[in-house]
Design a protein around this motif. Structure first.
Motif, short mmCIF file in Angstrom:
data_model
loop_
_atom_site.label_atom_id
_atom_site.label_comp_id
_atom_site.label_asym_id
_atom_site.label_seq_id
_atom_site.Cartn_x
_atom_site.Cartn_y
_atom_site.Cartn_z
N ALA A 55 -2.31 -3.90 -3.67
CA ALA A 55 -1.69 -4.05 -2.35
C ALA A 55 -1.56 -2.71 -1.67
O ALA A 55 -1.46 -1.66 -2.33
N VAL A 56 -1.54 -2.74 -0.34
CA VAL A 56 -1.29 -1.55 0.46
C VAL A 56 -0.57 -1.97 1.73
O VAL A 56 -0.86 -3.03 2.31
N HIS A 57 0.40 -1.16 2.15
CA HIS A 57 1.17 -1.44 3.36
C HIS A 57 0.76 -0.43 4.43
O HIS A 57 0.95 0.77 4.27
N PHE A 101 -9.74 0.83 2.07
CA PHE A 101 -8.88 1.27 0.96
C PHE A 101 -9.70 1.09 -0.30
O PHE A 101 -10.45 0.10 -0.43
N SER A 102 -9.61 2.04 -1.22
CA SER A 102 -10.41 1.98 -2.44
C SER A 102 -9.52 2.16 -3.66
O SER A 102 -8.49 2.83 -3.61
N THR A 103 -9.95 1.56 -4.76
CA THR A 103 -9.32 1.79 -6.06
C THR A 103 -10.41 2.06 -7.08
O THR A 103 -11.57 1.66 -6.90
N TYR A 104 -10.03 2.74 -8.16
CA TYR A 104 -11.01 2.98 -9.21
C TYR A 104 -10.34 3.09 -10.56
O TYR A 104 -9.14 3.39 -10.67
N PHE A 105 -11.14 2.83 -11.60
CA PHE A 105 -10.79 3.08 -12.99
C PHE A 105 -11.71 4.21 -13.47
O PHE A 105 -12.93 4.12 -13.34
N ARG A 106 -11.13 5.26 -14.02
CA ARG A 106 -11.93 6.34 -14.64
C ARG A 106 -11.59 6.35 -16.12
O ARG A 106 -10.47 6.67 -16.52
N VAL A 107 -12.57 5.98 -16.92
CA VAL A 107 -12.36 5.75 -18.35
C VAL A 107 -13.11 6.80 -19.15
O VAL A 107 -14.32 6.96 -19.00
N ALA A 124 -3.98 6.24 6.61
CA ALA A 124 -3.24 5.02 6.93
C ALA A 124 -2.04 5.40 7.77
O ALA A 124 -1.39 6.43 7.53
N ASN A 125 -1.71 4.56 8.74
CA ASN A 125 -0.59 4.80 9.65
C ASN A 125 0.45 3.71 9.52
O ASN A 125 0.16 2.60 9.05
N ASN A 126 1.69 4.04 9.95
CA ASN A 126 2.79 3.07 9.95
C ASN A 126 2.91 2.41 8.58
O ASN A 126 2.94 1.18 8.45
N THR A 127 2.99 3.26 7.55
CA THR A 127 2.96 2.76 6.17
C THR A 127 4.34 2.49 5.56
O THR A 127 4.45 1.71 4.62
N ALA A 128 5.39 3.13 6.07
CA ALA A 128 6.70 3.08 5.40
C ALA A 128 7.25 1.67 5.35
O ALA A 128 7.11 0.88 6.29
N VAL A 129 7.92 1.37 4.22
CA VAL A 129 8.62 0.08 4.07
C VAL A 129 10.13 0.27 4.12
O VAL A 129 10.88 -0.69 3.96
N GLN A 220 5.54 6.32 -2.71
CA GLN A 220 6.88 5.77 -2.51
C GLN A 220 7.07 5.26 -1.08
O GLN A 220 6.38 5.66 -0.14
N GLY A 221 8.07 4.36 -0.94
CA GLY A 221 8.17 3.52 0.23
C GLY A 221 8.61 4.16 1.52
O GLY A 221 8.61 3.49 2.56
N LEU A 222 9.00 5.47 1.52
CA LEU A 222 9.38 6.12 2.77
C LEU A 222 8.22 6.88 3.41
O LEU A 222 8.37 7.38 4.54
N VAL A 223 7.08 6.97 2.73
CA VAL A 223 5.94 7.70 3.29
C VAL A 223 5.47 7.00 4.57
O VAL A 223 5.15 5.82 4.58
N LYS A 224 5.43 7.78 5.65
CA LYS A 224 5.13 7.21 6.97
C LYS A 224 3.64 7.15 7.27
O LYS A 224 3.18 6.27 8.01
N GLN A 225 2.91 8.09 6.74
CA GLN A 225 1.50 8.22 7.10
C GLN A 225 0.75 8.85 5.94
O GLN A 225 1.28 9.74 5.26
N VAL A 226 -0.48 8.41 5.71
CA VAL A 226 -1.31 8.96 4.65
C VAL A 226 -2.53 9.62 5.30
O VAL A 226 -3.21 9.00 6.12
N PRO A 227 -2.83 10.88 4.96
CA PRO A 227 -3.94 11.59 5.61
C PRO A 227 -5.31 11.03 5.21
O PRO A 227 -5.46 10.37 4.16
#
Length: 740
Positions: A55-57, A101-107, A124-129, A220-227
């Motif tokens: 999930a991503v907000h 949005f991407s996810t990965y497993f590095r094994v 990502a913008n307007n991310t905070a919950v 964490q849930g207060l992050v407002k924006q991700v570069p």
């Protein structure tokens, strides 16, 4: 990094299950569905955990796999090599509305380690919950399945206190910005998996997400924006016991952070005996009658010199500098009412290396005009290395060798800027650490949250951290073994805080609940067993010189084991998990010289007996050993047929405790117990070599020219032999007798 042998082997199997052997040990498998991205964790064929939703907000809403609002667009695999070795990468590309949005497993192929990654290719913008106990991004997410009973250990709050529990589908594991890292799962056989953030420690969290109803790792849930291009990682590492898995995990973080692990020799404050004035000390915001602090400190030094105590460093707490709004620091320089003649005079009278305390910066600090800060209602966040170069440079000229950054929790929790931006808190700590490194200083963290401790793996100057709440006479903050285990795993030396060496010290500060310390011997013993700083804090004329000297050589060098004492793994299973468990304070540490190991065992305030065999202490299960009771001065055989029983406490005030040195019976039948008057009987600071000779043993001793040391041994006929020597020398004992 070479192959790490453990009971767990970490791998990922895409679409199918596979069980891969690890030199005959157990196997750890992760089965991934390449159509949905869901996965399950298996140990020895039994499923421990299953995944929740990815999930991503962003843009003010949740995108999740469980309602298909987060859509899997592609899946690919590749391989590569990094500092940890060869790995296989599985990459999943998702669409969160119009945002990728991407996810990965590095094994990794040759070590038991998986890295889970989140990537924000276009940010990502307007991310905070609006809740720092939740997340804005979730991968991996974990849920308990029925089957193998699991327990968990994690750490929370100020000073990273341990929290232990039974893990089931309804468990609410502590987490969020102030708790939950690392998260350690272990079963009844002590097979262990450690999860934690692998980077972005100041904003990366583990939590039981309210929005997702699952354990989630992410930002964490207060992050407002991700570069744009931001990457966040979580790591999972396996081991055959909690202690070993945590150490392997911490070593991986240190490798990733490019930091060398601290040791018992990292700086003078860790190495040598100190005097402290922080909370709990007799002279904490307290002076001699009708005297200022300058006069009181000089009088204290004169008294200690007269007693012969080899104090080699000194700590000045928060009472010496100027404070502003909300008691934050306004000017980090000596107040004229405290040190009227300045630090130059103090250094002349107390010519020792100093640890100097600092706290959060006031929002009206005099430094705001000249250096970069973010200023908020409660305090201010310094982001400028030049500020730290300025204040540390001045303090170094006064004699400072260790910069103590206290109130870390306050700067972090009382500010929005440390939590709503992915870089600010990291920039603050990095500026502090880089300045200290440039000035050849080291740092002690105080009042840290778990995330500060994880972040320290990227900051070489941080060598030590407090492992407990503030000392006050009679409180139980000596219980540092569990947090000490975390600190040691992360390459830090634990500090128990100061302590009194005598029980009654009248007219102590009014803030103390009592002026009585019922456990001075336990306090001194625990301080020694941390392998970190040892700092006593008595009033003038109230120091027990003999007790203090159980920790130190005559020249002030602390006599320590090789590492901090940490809980024996066995006692992690000796809990009643039906309720909030009482932690068992049964710890061990070791000294190893030329392949021979001495083990030190403490049992204190135990709710029930704890029975230990050599195997429980990591010693050869078929070996022969001798357990020496330090306080009773008695010996007993210790082997598989003669276990050591740490007895349940009969009282809590004073604390019931016992302490043993475990010495191996050498190949010729002799046993070296060690220096009888020191808590650590065989310390590398005292013994450069020890072992067998023809018909006996030899011990090479390091000591001051007139220092007398007394040694205990058992000869081949199991007869106790005691020998005293003066200065640095070599003891030889044979069937004919002993000589220096």
């Amino acid at each position: 990094m070479g192959r790490i042998r453990s009971l767990l082997f970490l791998t990922i199997v895409l679409g199918v299950s596979a069980k891969l052997p690890s030199d005959g040990a157990a196997s750890f498998n992760v089965q991934v569905n390449n159509q949905t991205g869901s996965f399950g964790f298996f140990v020895d064929g039994a499923q421990w955990l299953t995944s929740g939703p990815v999930a991503v907000h962003l843009d003010g809403q949740w995108f999740k796999t469980d309602d298909q609002s987060l859509k899997l667009k592609s899946f690919s695999t590749s391989s590569g090599t990094d500092n940890f070795g060869a790995y296989q990468l599985s990459l999943l590309l998702w669409a969160a509305g119009g945002t990728p949005f991407s996810t990965y497993f590095r094994v990794y192929n040759d070590i038991e380690m998986i890295v889970f990654g989140q990537v924000f290719p276009q940010g990502a913008n307007n991310t905070a919950v609006g809740d720092n106990s939740d997340v804005i991004s979730a991968f991996p997410t974990l849920q308990k399945t029925s089957g193998t009973p699991l327990n968990y250990l994690t750490f929370f709050g100020c000073f990273a206190y341990p929290h232990l529990g039974h893990f089931d589908p309804a468990s609410q594991v502590p987490g969020g910005a102030s708790a939950g890292a690392p998260l350690v799962f272990f079963d009844a056989n002590l097979r262990t998996v450690v999860f934690s953030p692998f980077n972005n420690f100041m904003v990366g969290v583990q939590t039981t997400s309210k929005a997702l109803n699952t354990i989630a790792f992410g930002l964490q849930g207060l992050v407002k924006q991700v570069p744009n291009g931001f990457v966040h990682e979580t790591v999972a590492i396996g081991g055959h016991s909690v202690n070993s898995a945590l150490y392997t995990w911490g070593s991986a973080l240190l490798t990733a952070g490019g930091k060398t692990r601290s040791s018992v020799n990292s700086d003078v404050v860790i190495q040598q005996l100190g005097y402290w004035t922080d909370n709990g000390a007799y002279y904490y915001y307290n002076t001699e009658s009708d005297k200022n602090y300058e006069q009181t400190m000089v009088d204290t030094k004169l008294s200690l010199d007269a007693s012969g105590l080899p104090v080699r460093n000194w700590q000045f707490d928060s009472w010496w500098y100027f404070k502003g709004n909300h008691s934050g620091v306004s000017l980090w320089e000596p107040r004229p009412d405290v040190f009227p003649d300045g630090f130059d005079y103090v250094q002349d009278k107390i010519p020792l290396p100093y640890t100097l305390h600092n706290r959060y910066f006031a929002n009206n600090s005099t430094y705001l005009a000249d250096y970069k800060f973010i200023v908020e209602d409660y305090c201010a966040l310094p982001l400028d290395i030049n500020l730290f170069l300025h204040i540390m440079g001045k303090a170094k000229a006064w004699g400072m060798v260790v910069y103590e950054q206290d109130w870390l929790i306050t700067t972090y929790q009382e500010m929005q800027a440390t939590q709503n931006d992915v870089y600010n808190a990291h920039t603050w700590l990095k500026a502090m650490g880089d300045a200290a490194s440039q000035l050849n200083l080291t740092i002690q963290y105080c009042m840290p949250l778990p995330n500060h401790l994880l972040q320290s793996t990227t900051i070489q100057a941080v060598t030590q951290s407090r492992a407990s709440n503030d000392y006050n006479p009679g409180n139980d903050q000596w219980k540092v073994g569990y947090t000490g285990m975390l600190l040691w795993s992360l390459g830090l030396m634990p500090f128990k805080d100061d302590f009194w060496t005598t029980s009654n010290q009248p007219n102590c500060p009014s803030s103390f609940a009592q002026c009585v310390e019922p456990n001075p011997v336990l306090q001194a013993l625990v301080a020694t067993l941390t392998a970190g700083p040892v700092g006593f804090s008595d009033a003038i004329g109230h120091t027990d010189t003999e007790l203090v000297m159980r920790t130190s050589r005559a020249d002030g060098l602390l006599l320590k084991a090789d590492k901090p004492a940490t809980p024996v793994d066995k006692v992690l299973l000796q809990f009643d998990f039906s309720s909030e468990p009482q932690l068992y304070e049964a710890w061990s540490s070791t000294t190893t010289l030329s392949g021979t190991t001495w083990t030190y065992v403490l049992g204190a305030d135990l709710p029930t007996d704890v029975t230990l065999t050599p195997g429980d202490l990591g010693l050869p299960s078929g070996g022969s050993f001798v357990a020496w009771d330090f306080f009773a001065n008695t010996t007993a055989p210790f082997d598989a047929g003669h276990p050591l029983v740490l007895k349940a406490a009969k009282q809590s005030v004073p604390v019931d405790f016992s302490y043993y040195t475990i010495s191996p019976v050498l190949s010729n039948g002799w046993t070296i117990i060690g220096e009888l008057s020191k808590f650590i009987t065989v310390s590398p600071g005292r013994v450069s070599a020890a072992g067998t000779i023809t018909n006996g043993v030899s011990i090479s001793i390091l000591a001051a020219s007139k220092e007398v040391t007394t040694w205990g041994l058992l000869n081949a006929n199991n007869v106790f032999v005691s020998m005293s020597c003066t200065g640095s020398t070599t003891i030889t004992c044979t069937s004919s007798g002993c000589a220096c």
